[in-house]
Design an enzyme around this catalytic site. Structure first.
Site, PDB file in Angstrom:
ATOM      1  CG  HIS A  37      16.524  38.832  20.733  1.00  0.00           C
ATOM      2  ND1 HIS A  37      16.980  39.202  21.976  1.00  0.00           N
ATOM      3  CD2 HIS A  37      17.515  39.134  19.872  1.00  0.00           C
ATOM      4  CE1 HIS A  37      18.199  39.722  21.864  1.00  0.00           C
ATOM      5  NE2 HIS A  37      18.550  39.687  20.593  1.00  0.00           N
ATOM      6  CG  LEU A 129      29.700  33.528  14.969  1.00  0.00           C
ATOM      7  CD1 LEU A 129      30.839  33.095  14.054  1.00  0.00           C
ATOM      8  CD2 LEU A 129      28.362  33.426  14.231  1.00  0.00           C
ATOM      9  CB  SER A 131      33.118  32.493  21.871  1.00  0.00           C
ATOM     10  OG  SER A 131      32.791  33.740  22.405  1.00  0.00           O
ATOM     11  CG  ASP A 176      23.431  30.970  22.031  1.00  0.00           C
ATOM     12  OD1 ASP A 176      22.610  30.922  21.104  1.00  0.00           O
ATOM     13  OD2 ASP A 176      23.848  32.028  22.516  1.00  0.00           O
ATOM     14  CE1 TYR A 227      19.874  37.775  24.386  1.00  0.00           C
ATOM     15  CE2 TYR A 227      19.488  37.624  26.739  1.00  0.00           C
ATOM     16  CZ  TYR A 227      19.451  37.066  25.482  1.00  0.00           C
ATOM     17  OH  TYR A 227      18.980  35.792  25.325  1.00  0.00           O
TER      18      TYR A 227
HETATM   19  C1  GLA Z   1      22.052  35.212  22.485  1.00  0.00           C
HETATM   20  C2  GLA Z   1      21.507  34.350  23.629  1.00  0.00           C
HETATM   21  C3  GLA Z   1      20.489  33.353  23.123  1.00  0.00           C
HETATM   22  C4  GLA Z   1      19.410  34.019  22.274  1.00  0.00           C
HETATM   23  C5  GLA Z   1      20.046  34.923  21.216  1.00  0.00           C
HETATM   24  C6  GLA Z   1      19.022  35.719  20.466  1.00  0.00           C
HETATM   25  O1  GLA Z   1      22.811  34.447  21.611  1.00  0.00           O
HETATM   26  O2  GLA Z   1      22.552  33.671  24.263  1.00  0.00           O
HETATM   27  O3  GLA Z   1      19.909  32.667  24.204  1.00  0.00           O
HETATM   28  O4  GLA Z   1      18.507  34.721  23.062  1.00  0.00           O
HETATM   29  O5  GLA Z   1      20.986  35.827  21.793  1.00  0.00           O
HETATM   30  O6  GLA Z   1      18.191  34.898  19.739  1.00  0.00           O
END
Ligand code: GLA
Length: 392
Positions: A37, A129, A131, A176, A227
């Site tokens: 985060h 993870l 997807s 990600d 989030y």
């Molecule tokens: C999700 C988001 C990422 C990141 C993580 C937390 O996977 O897609 O950008 O913020 O949460 O680290």
């Protein structure tokens, strides 16, 4: 999934299309070792890509529309989508992810001629993870190849992120999409999410230690979770700090812990002080983890993972009883070096580092205790770091 079976399956779904394929592609999924985060706060993250992933076969058609099929949501059947991309996202539809990427290319004037898309993924559903980023990245590398756009990998990563932010409506950071494209075997990617500079860190653990993922099997859905609320809280903290600063900050992770302590006094809410504390201390933990990995101090890495989870649990509040139960069991089980939630949280997976000869015992202990506390039964995956997205 081997390439021939993949193409055979794609051809059987689109049996009315005899054209030769444009190409077949693969994008992995990712695990974040530490730095959670903080990508959207301009911090450092340390993810690696793993072998679970998404395969894609694209076949040009003569129908004037794009058609999409996912082996993972077969009851949705084949979805038809306009080549000019003039439709908004439809809430909760899986095809928003590839379609949003096609739209990104369309907006840059790289127009894909009408095509059939066949997707197959083996990433456990809603496991945290990533997807969604895997589907976005596999589509981006496919379109880059097929439309001959010749964009560099970072541009593809940015387009995949933009699809998620602007089309799907999730304010995710860049971690990600970046990790999935830039992943490398036996390496973790140390990414500065402010400058987008990156380097590879050897992710070769002592012979007797392995990473083990534990899936809470509590589905996590970041679009509906808190989030976006966390992103807004961080923006609020940044705004308050910038009100009293001459040289404005772009991201909270530009601050070190002494500066953070000074600024904490101007935040009137205890909740925001805790959020701030997580962001700045987590960024520091990434540096410390890299140092510890380089020095082969695996126990130190483990302690930092536990500390990261503690901060995500109490200060940032993105964990939950399922992830906390797993990490609590990990702390009290012999041979577990470290464990923490990985990814967005609120369910999904925890990553642990475990002595190989204690893996069986750890799995048994979690399997015995976790279902009684949470009502879910866990799954376990031994993982290692693999290469990023590619044409196959
Ligand atoms: C999700 C988001 C990422 C990141 C993580 C937390 O996977 O897609 O950008 O913020 O949460 O680290």
């Amino acid at each position: 999934m081997d390439k021939n079976t993949l193409i055979h399956n794609a051809k059987s779904v689109f049996h009315d299309n005899d054209n030769p394929i444009s190409g077949a592609y693969f994008a992995p999924s990712r695990v974040n070792l530490i730095g959670e985060h903080i990508d959207y706060n301009g911090g450092y993250v340390l993810p690696f890509s793993i072998s679970f992933g998404t395969w894609l076969v694209v076949i040009p058609n003569n129908l004037g529309i794009h058609r999409m099929f996912s082996e993972n949501v077969p009851d949705k059947g084949v979805c038809s989508l306009p080549v000019d991309c003039f439709i908004p996202a439809v809430p909760n539809e899986w095809y928003n992810y590839p379609f949003g990427v096609i739209k990104e290319f369309y907006n840059k004037h790289f127009v894909l001629s009408p095509s059939d898309f066949y997707f197959f993924g083996n990433i456990p559903m809603a496991s945290g993870l990533s997807s969604s980023a895997s589907i976005e990245d596999v589509t981006a590398i496919a379109l880059n190849d097929i439309t001959k756009a010749r964009l560099d990998t970072l541009s593809l990563v940015k387009m995949a992120k933009s699809c998620e932010n602007n089309f799907v409506g999730m304010n995710c950071g860049i971690m990600d999409q970046f990790a999935i494209c830039f992943g490398k075997k036996n390496k973790a990617v140390l990414l500065n999410c402010n400058s987008l500079d990156y380097s590879y860190i050897d992710f070769i653990l002592p012979d007797d230690v392995t990473p083990l993922l534990i899936n809470t099997n509590k589905p996590h859905n970041l679009i509906e979770s808190k989030y976006n609320e966390r992103c807004e809280e961080c923006a609020e903290i940044l705004k308050s700090i910038n009100e009293v600063r001459k040289d404005k900050l772009i991201y909270l992770c530009e601050l070190n812990s002494e500066e953070m302590d000074r600024y904490k006094t101007i935040l009137h809410s205890e909740k925001l002080r805790r959020r701030f504390n997580h962001v700045v201390t987590e960024n520091m933990r990434v540096f410390e983890t890299v140092e510890a990995l380089k020095a082969g101090k695996i126990d130190r890495v483990g302690r930092l993972m536990f500390a990261s989870h503690h901060s995500l649990r109490y200060d940032y509040e993105v964990s939950g009883i399922e992830l906390d139960t797993i990490v609590d069991i990990a702390k009290n089980t012999e041979g577990v070096i470290g464990a923490r939630m990985t990814g967005g949280g609120f369910g999904g997976c925890a990553i642990s580092l475990v002595k190989k000869n204690k893996v069986e015992n750890f799995i048994k202990t979690v399997s015995d205790k976790y279902p009684n506390i949470t009502g879910f039964s866990p799954s376990f995956y031994l993982v290692c770091s693999e290469d990023g997205a590619k044409k196959i």
